[in-house]
Design a protein around this motif. Structure first.
Motif, PDB file in Angstrom:
ATOM      1  N   GLY A 283       8.025  -4.422  -4.711  1.00  3.84           N
ATOM      2  CA  GLY A 283       6.898  -4.016  -5.534  1.00  3.84           C
ATOM      3  C   GLY A 283       5.815  -3.288  -4.759  1.00  3.84           C
ATOM      4  O   GLY A 283       5.132  -2.408  -5.292  1.00  3.84           O
ATOM      5  N   LEU A 284       5.647  -3.616  -3.480  1.00  8.85           N
ATOM      6  CA  LEU A 284       4.597  -2.988  -2.677  1.00  8.85           C
ATOM      7  C   LEU A 284       4.828  -1.492  -2.480  1.00  8.85           C
ATOM      8  O   LEU A 284       3.881  -0.744  -2.215  1.00  8.85           O
ATOM      9  CB  LEU A 284       4.470  -3.682  -1.315  1.00  8.85           C
ATOM     10  CG  LEU A 284       5.450  -3.306  -0.193  1.00  8.85           C
ATOM     11  CD1 LEU A 284       4.962  -3.861   1.133  1.00  8.85           C
ATOM     12  CD2 LEU A 284       6.859  -3.741  -0.474  1.00  8.85           C
ATOM     13  N   PHE A 293       1.734   2.290   0.662  1.00 11.05           N
ATOM     14  CA  PHE A 293       2.625   1.949   1.778  1.00 11.05           C
ATOM     15  C   PHE A 293       3.573   3.105   2.080  1.00 11.05           C
ATOM     16  O   PHE A 293       3.824   3.423   3.244  1.00 11.05           O
ATOM     17  CB  PHE A 293       3.430   0.684   1.457  1.00 11.05           C
ATOM     18  CG  PHE A 293       2.743  -0.587   1.861  1.00 11.05           C
ATOM     19  CD1 PHE A 293       2.905  -1.112   3.127  1.00 11.05           C
ATOM     20  CD2 PHE A 293       1.925  -1.256   0.972  1.00 11.05           C
ATOM     21  CE1 PHE A 293       2.271  -2.288   3.503  1.00 11.05           C
ATOM     22  CE2 PHE A 293       1.282  -2.429   1.326  1.00 11.05           C
ATOM     23  CZ  PHE A 293       1.453  -2.943   2.593  1.00 11.05           C
ATOM     24  N   ALA A 294       4.114   3.708   1.043  1.00 12.24           N
ATOM     25  CA  ALA A 294       5.065   4.806   1.240  1.00 12.24           C
ATOM     26  C   ALA A 294       4.394   6.001   1.899  1.00 12.24           C
ATOM     27  O   ALA A 294       4.952   6.631   2.807  1.00 12.24           O
ATOM     28  CB  ALA A 294       5.678   5.214  -0.100  1.00 12.24           C
ATOM     29  N   GLU A 295       3.179   6.320   1.459  1.00 10.56           N
ATOM     30  CA  GLU A 295       2.481   7.504   1.967  1.00 10.56           C
ATOM     31  C   GLU A 295       1.997   7.323   3.403  1.00 10.56           C
ATOM     32  O   GLU A 295       1.872   8.299   4.151  1.00 10.56           O
ATOM     33  CB  GLU A 295       1.279   7.817   1.062  1.00 10.56           C
ATOM     34  CG  GLU A 295       1.654   8.332  -0.326  1.00 10.56           C
ATOM     35  CD  GLU A 295       2.101   7.245  -1.279  1.00 10.56           C
ATOM     36  OE1 GLU A 295       2.564   7.577  -2.389  1.00 10.56           O
ATOM     37  OE2 GLU A 295       2.005   6.049  -0.913  1.00 10.56           O
ATOM     38  N   ASN A 296       1.706   6.077   3.816  1.00  9.76           N
ATOM     39  CA  ASN A 296       1.091   5.839   5.130  1.00  9.76           C
ATOM     40  C   ASN A 296       2.032   5.211   6.150  1.00  9.76           C
ATOM     41  O   ASN A 296       1.587   4.796   7.217  1.00  9.76           O
ATOM     42  CB  ASN A 296      -0.140   4.944   4.956  1.00  9.76           C
ATOM     43  CG  ASN A 296      -1.215   5.609   4.130  1.00  9.76           C
ATOM     44  OD1 ASN A 296      -1.516   6.784   4.328  1.00  9.76           O
ATOM     45  ND2 ASN A 296      -1.785   4.863   3.188  1.00  9.76           N
ATOM     46  N   GLY A 301      -0.288   3.241   8.956  1.00 12.77           N
ATOM     47  CA  GLY A 301      -0.425   2.228   7.916  1.00 12.77           C
ATOM     48  C   GLY A 301       0.196   0.911   8.351  1.00 12.77           C
ATOM     49  O   GLY A 301       0.925   0.837   9.347  1.00 12.77           O
ATOM     50  N   PRO A 302      -0.090  -0.175   7.625  1.00 16.95           N
ATOM     51  CA  PRO A 302       0.464  -1.496   7.990  1.00 16.95           C
ATOM     52  C   PRO A 302       1.977  -1.504   7.871  1.00 16.95           C
ATOM     53  O   PRO A 302       2.537  -1.065   6.869  1.00 16.95           O
ATOM     54  CB  PRO A 302      -0.189  -2.443   6.972  1.00 16.95           C
ATOM     55  CG  PRO A 302      -0.590  -1.570   5.833  1.00 16.95           C
ATOM     56  CD  PRO A 302      -0.915  -0.233   6.409  1.00 16.95           C
ATOM     57  N   LEU A 303       2.619  -1.995   8.928  1.00 12.29           N
ATOM     58  CA  LEU A 303       4.080  -1.989   8.967  1.00 12.29           C
ATOM     59  C   LEU A 303       4.684  -3.393   8.952  1.00 12.29           C
ATOM     60  O   LEU A 303       5.898  -3.536   8.844  1.00 12.29           O
ATOM     61  CB  LEU A 303       4.569  -1.242  10.217  1.00 12.29           C
ATOM     62  CG  LEU A 303       4.223   0.251  10.294  1.00 12.29           C
ATOM     63  CD1 LEU A 303       4.703   0.832  11.615  1.00 12.29           C
ATOM     64  CD2 LEU A 303       4.832   1.006   9.127  1.00 12.29           C
ATOM     65  N   GLY A 304       3.841  -4.416   9.077  1.00  6.98           N
ATOM     66  CA  GLY A 304       4.362  -5.787   9.125  1.00  6.98           C
ATOM     67  C   GLY A 304       5.212  -6.125   7.912  1.00  6.98           C
ATOM     68  O   GLY A 304       6.296  -6.696   8.034  1.00  6.98           O
ATOM     69  N   GLU A 305       4.744  -5.755   6.721  1.00  6.33           N
ATOM     70  CA  GLU A 305       5.494  -6.035   5.496  1.00  6.33           C
ATOM     71  C   GLU A 305       6.797  -5.244   5.455  1.00  6.33           C
ATOM     72  O   GLU A 305       7.837  -5.756   5.028  1.00  6.33           O
ATOM     73  CB  GLU A 305       4.644  -5.707   4.265  1.00  6.33           C
ATOM     74  CG  GLU A 305       3.487  -6.665   4.026  1.00  6.33           C
ATOM     75  CD  GLU A 305       2.255  -6.329   4.859  1.00  6.33           C
ATOM     76  OE1 GLU A 305       2.331  -5.385   5.689  1.00  6.33           O
ATOM     77  OE2 GLU A 305       1.233  -7.002   4.689  1.00  6.33           O
ATOM     78  N   LEU A 306       6.751  -3.978   5.900  1.00  7.91           N
ATOM     79  CA  LEU A 306       7.967  -3.158   5.905  1.00  7.91           C
ATOM     80  C   LEU A 306       8.982  -3.693   6.901  1.00  7.91           C
ATOM     81  O   LEU A 306      10.195  -3.619   6.671  1.00  7.91           O
ATOM     82  CB  LEU A 306       7.619  -1.705   6.219  1.00  7.91           C
ATOM     83  CG  LEU A 306       6.771  -0.965   5.180  1.00  7.91           C
ATOM     84  CD1 LEU A 306       6.564   0.489   5.604  1.00  7.91           C
ATOM     85  CD2 LEU A 306       7.416  -1.022   3.803  1.00  7.91           C
ATOM     86  N   VAL A 307       8.494  -4.228   8.015  1.00  9.09           N
ATOM     87  CA  VAL A 307       9.383  -4.863   8.996  1.00  9.09           C
ATOM     88  C   VAL A 307      10.127  -6.021   8.332  1.00  9.09           C
ATOM     89  O   VAL A 307      11.352  -6.148   8.450  1.00  9.09           O
ATOM     90  CB  VAL A 307       8.581  -5.368  10.211  1.00  9.09           C
ATOM     91  CG1 VAL A 307       9.414  -6.340  11.048  1.00  9.09           C
ATOM     92  CG2 VAL A 307       8.142  -4.204  11.085  1.00  9.09           C
ATOM     93  N   GLN A 308       9.385  -6.849   7.618  1.00  5.34           N
ATOM     94  CA  GLN A 308       9.993  -8.022   6.991  1.00  5.34           C
ATOM     95  C   GLN A 308      11.001  -7.631   5.919  1.00  5.34           C
ATOM     96  O   GLN A 308      12.097  -8.199   5.837  1.00  5.34           O
ATOM     97  CB  GLN A 308       8.894  -8.910   6.402  1.00  5.34           C
ATOM     98  CG  GLN A 308       9.380 -10.302   6.043  1.00  5.34           C
ATOM     99  CD  GLN A 308       8.241 -11.212   5.623  1.00  5.34           C
ATOM    100  OE1 GLN A 308       7.178 -10.760   5.220  1.00  5.34           O
ATOM    101  NE2 GLN A 308       8.464 -12.511   5.696  1.00  5.34           N
TER     102      GLN A 308
END
Length: 755
Positions: A283-284, A293-296, A301-308
């Motif tokens: 959803g993020l 999130f996609a643009e940054n 931009g914050p990557l912790g969530e994308l890492v997970q």
């Protein structure tokens, strides 16, 4: 009784008339034959009985074939074949009684007793037991007794509440009638047991037959090493390229995932696991989230969530499960639209297209918005990726609202263990974690010299605000370097980064790891909280300087935590590094105390060897092991009250906490971890007595502090609401009774007997 949950075709009136005429004609012929050939026809009586039996069998089979798909039974509602069958049952019984009377008159022909004939033929019409209802009873409107016993109420704790709801609301949607609910008590219980599983089946069905599973239809899986298959699933839904960073990370780390799966297979059995259909909705990354999130993702931009998310997708795929991945709402709606009953409030899960759903809070909102009243059937399948966690007090909407702590992120009314966190924050939630990426192999490391550098943890300029004095102190011992993103197109503005900091700019992951290899210390600034970078630094041999907070940071005093569904207090920037790793890899210091900072720096620099350290739970193999255990053992779609089977009882100890101590702290003090799934087992006076506490009084209250007792009055209070079982709840003048488990060092989510 014919199962009331199958549709059948209703016979029309013409069919009924023809059948009745045939039966009447047959009866007349039988009477004629008996009257005219009564003498010396002993043999024909046997033929007569056989004909009756044969015709009865044909009738039952024909009726069964014609009515295969109709909801049937005495509580199945109107316009069903049940009225036909009970009428025919009475008609046949009447015919048999007439034949019995005829036998008595012509006993010299039929040397068989009335009871013998009845016993022979009656079972062909209906199977009866002590609790059965006779055909004539049905005409009089008698029904079976459907009542909950006290044991039923204790085992199926939600059944009474659901039953009361059905009494009031069964007509709120047509789906209930389609399942045979007609307003009778038995129809409510039959529906709540057969369809939704909230109630026991034995309240209305004396003999419950356990269905035998067809093993030939079960799909077993092994690990999967086909990366191209995953790339075909991970296709961007639009031009925003939301999956670009995730795909890049997966490709770089893929050989290590495959190697980790092979190593894990040598340690434990991974064959003969059932393939699960899993929906992953990010959803993020949706355009509707507004988070960018996609643009940054490549702009600091914050990557912790994308890492997970990246590591979760990899884990599920490598373990061999069938994945469907979405990020935009229209993709989610397209999948759910294929299920006609998606937004039906009737909670039948037999036809759901998935076994597990992973999403985040944004995705959960989007999901609820589409399925609306049908949300209930999906709720037990959900696993919410929730970086900072959700505590029980914030999760139960009614409780949170009453205590004025309800936030936009909380009030989801799920089991607390359905929230999966980035770090093991609270035992109430499940620890998902991520993989700490290691870009440099042994050959790369040999050519890198360790410099007298301190690399600052912070890629945005605002993170440096107010840190000049702290960094000046560090500068007395080391060169200070940074990796701050600079937007060349942005207008020049004041920089918070001190001029003496050598800025390398935003680095690619592999280049950032080279900087970590060159540095002796990785300097925390107090923010961001609990990111992956400190673990990456430790893995590359750099010691992490972890800022300690004089006053713990929480939603009470820090804006960042406002609205987050947790009252957790952070004692440092990275509590996991502080508690689970510690010296010599992590030093937690007060960054406002120059003397302490210099003392710690001198201690670190005296150690001329900077060795790497990696907790097993943050490796590819560790995550595969942990998530596989969750998938195999976590099941929240069983509603009967029963003691938890996993983690096993052999791993559990029961501990009485000190006055005012939480279960989290009480267990940790004993070298154990609080295990909320076993709270139910000790929520009784009997368990309290086994702990050598004689209760002067007993009470049941819905709050986060129970079970436990007042050390002064000896009053025992037990938990009334299961969703409020909490490891973190604490109360003065109250001792908590706590279920604790052992754990594998380096794999805190699993007990020693859990594999």
């Amino acid at each position: 009784m014919v199962s009331p949950w199958r549709w059948r075709i209703i016979p029309n009136s013409r069919q009924l008339l023809v059948l009745a005429c045939l039966l009447f004609l047959f009866w007349c012929m039988t009477l004629y034959r008996v009257s005219n050939f009564s003498l010396g026809k002993q043999k024909e009586s046997e033929v007569l009985k056989n004909e009756i039996i044969s015709l009865s069998e044909k009738y039952v089979r024909a009726l069964s074939r014609e009515n295969t798909d109709i909801v049937d039974g005495p509580y199945a509602g109107r316009f069903t074949a049940y009225d036909l069958k009970k009428t025919m049952a009475v008609l046949l019984e009447s015919m048999l009684e007439r034949l019995s009377r005829l036998e008595n008159q012509v006993h010299h022909v039929m040397n068989v007793s009335n009871s013998s004939l009845a016993n022979l033929t009656r079972p062909l019409l209906t199977e009866q037991s002590e609790d059965s209802i006779h055909a004539e009873d049905l005409i009089l409107g008698k029904t079976e007794a459907c009542m909950l016993t006290e044991q039923d109420k204790q085992v199926y704790t939600k059944c009474e509440g659901k039953l009361e709801w059905m009494r009031q609301m069964w007509q709120s949607d047509a789906c209930y009638a389609s399942y045979g609910v007609d307003g009778s008590e038995c129809s409510f219980l039959m529906y709540l047991s057969e369809v939704e599983g909230w109630c026991p089946k034995r309240t209305w069905k004396k003999n419950v037959k356990v269905p035998i599973e067809d093993k030939s239809k079960v799909q077993y899986i092994d690990t999967n090493d086909d990366i191209e298959g995953l790339m075909k699933i991970l296709v961007d839904p639009n031009e925003r390229q939301g999956y670009a960073w995730i795909r890049m990370r997966i490709r770089k780390m893929w050989p290590k995932w495959v190697l980790a799966a092979g190593n894990l297979k040598e340690k434990q059995k991974l064959e003969k696991r059932r393939r699960k259909k899993i929906l992953v909705h990010l959803g993020l990354l949706s355009k509707q989230s507004g988070w960018g999130f996609a643009e940054n993702q490549f702009k600091g931009g914050p990557l912790g969530e994308l890492v997970q998310w990246s590591d979760l997708i990899c884990t599920l795929y490598v373990l061999g499960h069938q994945l469907t991945i979405t990020s935009e709402t229209y993709q989610l709606e397209k999948i759910l639209s294929k299920l006609p009953a998606a937004n039906s409030p009737c909670q039948s899960r037999t036809d759901l297209p998935v076994h597990i759903i992973y999403t985040d809070i944004v995705g959960l909102r989007q999901f609820k918005r589409y399925v609306k009243g049908g949300y209930g059937k999906f709720s037990c399948l959900l696993r919410i990726v929730d970086s900072f966690g959700t505590e029980p007090a914030y999760n139960l909407r009614m409780y949170a609202k009453a205590h004025k702590i309800l936030t936009s992120w909380g009030g989801q009314d799920l089991l607390p263990q359905q929230f999966f966190t980035m770090f093991p924050h609270s035992p109430d939630n499940s620890f998902m974690g991520f993989v700490v990426e290691q870009h440099l192999n042994d050959s790369d490391v040999k050519g890198i010299k360790r410099e007298n550098w301190a690399l600052v943890y912070g890629k945005n300029d605002y993170m440096y605000e107010g840190k000049d004095k702290y960094l000046n102190t560090i500068k007395k011992r080391l060169e200070v370097h940074g990796t701050v993103y600079v937007d060349a197109k942005a207008k020049t503005k004041r920089s918070y980064m001190p001029s003496f900091v050598t800025n390398h700019g935003l680095q690619k992951p592999e280049d950032f790891h080279v900087l970590l290899r060159k540095s002796k210390i990785f300097v925390g600034l107090g923010f961001p909280y609990e990111g992956p970078a400190p673990l990456e630094a430790i893995a590359n041999g750099a010691v992490y300087l972890n800022p300690k907070f004089a006053t713990p940071h929480s939603s009470k005093n820090i804006q960042f935590f406002k609205g987050k569904p947790t009252a957790r207090e952070l004692t440092s920037q990275h509590p996991y590094a502080e508690l689970f790793i510690g010296e010599p890899y992590v030093y937690t210091v007060n960054m406002h105390n120059d003397t302490q900072v210099l003392k710690v720096l001198d201690k670190i620099l005296q150690n001329k060897e900077f060795t790497s350290h990696m907790p097993y739970e943050f490796t590819e193999e560790g995550m595969l092991q942990r998530m596989n255990a969750y998938i195999e053992h976590q099941n929240w779609c069983q509603f009967q009250k029963q003691e938890a089977k996993w983690p096993p009882h052999s791993a559990i100890s029961f501990v009485m906490g000190a006055d005012g101590q939480s279960c989290k702290d009480a267990c940790w003090q004993q070298g154990l971890i609080c295990e909320p799934s076993h709270f139910l087992q000790i929520n009784s006076a009997r368990s309290m007595k086994q702990a050598k506490v004689d209760c002067s009084r007993e009470d049941y209250v819905a709050d986060i502090f129970y079970p436990g007792y007042d050390p002064h009055s000896k009053e025992c209070v037990f938990q009334k609401e299961e969703l409020l079982f909490s490891c973190v709840g604490q109360k003065t003048n109250f001792c908590r009774f706590c279920p604790c488990r052992n754990y594998i060092k380096g794999q805190t989510a699993l007990c020693q007997e859990c594999l």
